[in-house]
Design an enzyme around this catalytic site. Structure first.
Site, PDB file in Angstrom:
ATOM      1  N   LYS A  69       0.801  -1.231   0.000  1.00  0.00           N
ATOM      2  CA  LYS A  69       0.000   0.000   0.000  1.00  0.00           C
ATOM      3  C   LYS A  69       0.837   1.286   0.000  1.00  0.00           C
ATOM      4  CE  LYS A  69      -4.467  -1.487   1.755  1.00  0.00           C
ATOM      5  NZ  LYS A  69      -5.493  -1.245   2.775  1.00  0.00           N
ATOM      6  N   ASP A 105     -10.122   3.433   1.790  1.00  0.00           N
ATOM      7  CA  ASP A 105     -10.400   2.686   3.026  1.00  0.00           C
ATOM      8  C   ASP A 105     -11.230   3.512   4.012  1.00  0.00           C
ATOM      9  OD1 ASP A 105      -9.145   0.287   2.333  1.00  0.00           O
ATOM     10  OD2 ASP A 105      -7.192   0.957   3.054  1.00  0.00           O
TER      11      ASP A 105
END
Ligand code: ATR
Length: 276
Positions: A69, A105
């Site tokens: 990420k 997210d």
């Protein structure tokens, strides 16, 4: 047009456990889109070369998961403000030969809360966040963006929480996880962002006696759907939101960008995702 199948996937190492192909596959079938979404096992040292090759080969983009990420944000040509603020990307969009990094997210977390609580979650009240890893960072950013005035981060390693909290200034304070029971009063939201309670992990043991009766408890862990933390919140009479919806909602912006349709989260999809 022959060969126009739109392609996307989830990049991770390992990645076989990811349920994202099932999720996007459901939406592709539902919309009747000529597209595919697959697992993409890619080693950390191969990430940049592989992603650049996907761009050249005409893929639409990809989701990015552990351990990529942070690296995905670094290699991108552009990034959204929220990806930059969180310091990590979970969604890559390829457009005109360029890589755009986004992080959905926190968006997925907030959408899930709205979806599952209606008006029950009062974002004008303080929140308590348990844990200080990558997920906590996205959630802190999203909570502040949503107008939560004050957040208490409780973590086993206090120094790690202090590093996480620093960029947010006075809005975020830090305590030891062992002291959290006394910090619950007044909170409208209590969030577990640690991996505790996940199948195979020890449970998160929090005494919720001091929580407000109308607080909402939520967990980012979704295997099991009702974690020991959520079970104790239910027993205490709190409103409980499981973590599955965060996974489902974080996927929506990527799907819309790659495949050109706005997908919805509904009970049929939730059922599909919990089926073995
Ligand atoms: P990431 O990889 O997403 O950054 P991580 O570093 O694995 O996340 O952190 C996950 C969170 O779960 C952390 O807050 C971690 O606490 P520490 O910062 O003290 O390590 C928390 N966590 C994991 N196992 C734990 C345990 N057994 N007890 C308490 N907290 C735990």
């Amino acid at each position: 047009m022959i060969g126009a199948t739109k392609r996307a996937g989830v990049i991770g190492w390992p990645v076989e456990h990811s349920k994202s192909p099932r999720l996007h596959g459901h939406w592709l079938a539902k919309f009747g889109i000529d597209g595919s979404y697959v697992h993409l096992p890619i080693k950390p040292e191969d990430l940049e070369t592989s992603v650049r090759k996907m761009v050249v080969d005409g893929w639409q983009g990809a989701n990015v998961t552990i351990p990529h990420k942070e690296a995905a944000l670094t290699l991108a040509d552009e990034a959204t403000p929220r990806a930059r603020a969180i310091g990590a990307a979970n969604t890559l969009i390829f457009r005109e030969g360029r890589i755009i990094a986004d992080n959905t997210d926190g968006y997925g977390f907030i959408e899930n809360l709205h979806d599952r609580t209606g008006a029950a979650w009062d974002h004008a009240r303080p929140a308590v966040v348990l844990g200080a890893g990558g997920a906590a960072r996205a959630i802190l950013h999203a909570l502040i963006d949503a107008g939560v005035p004050e957040i208490c981060v409780a973590n086993r390693t206090v120094a790690k929480a202090a590093t996480l909290a620093a960029p947010f200034g006075d809005a975020v304070r830090v305590i030891a996880l062992s002291d959290v029971d006394n910090a619950l009063r007044g909170a409208g939201l209590i969030v577990n962002t640690t991996s505790l309670g996940m199948t195979g992990q020890p449970p998160l043991n929090i005494d919720l006696t001091g929580a407000d009766d109308d607080a909402v408890a939520t967990d980012i862990v979704y295997t099991p759907l009702i974690t020991p933390f959520l079970a104790s919140a239910q027993a205490r009479g709190l409103t409980v939101v499981d973590g599955l919806g965060m996974l489902l909602h974080q996927a929506r912006p990527g799907f819309a960008a790659w495949f050109g349709a706005e997908p919805q989260v509904d009970d049929e999809l939730r059922q599909l995702m919990v089926t073995e």
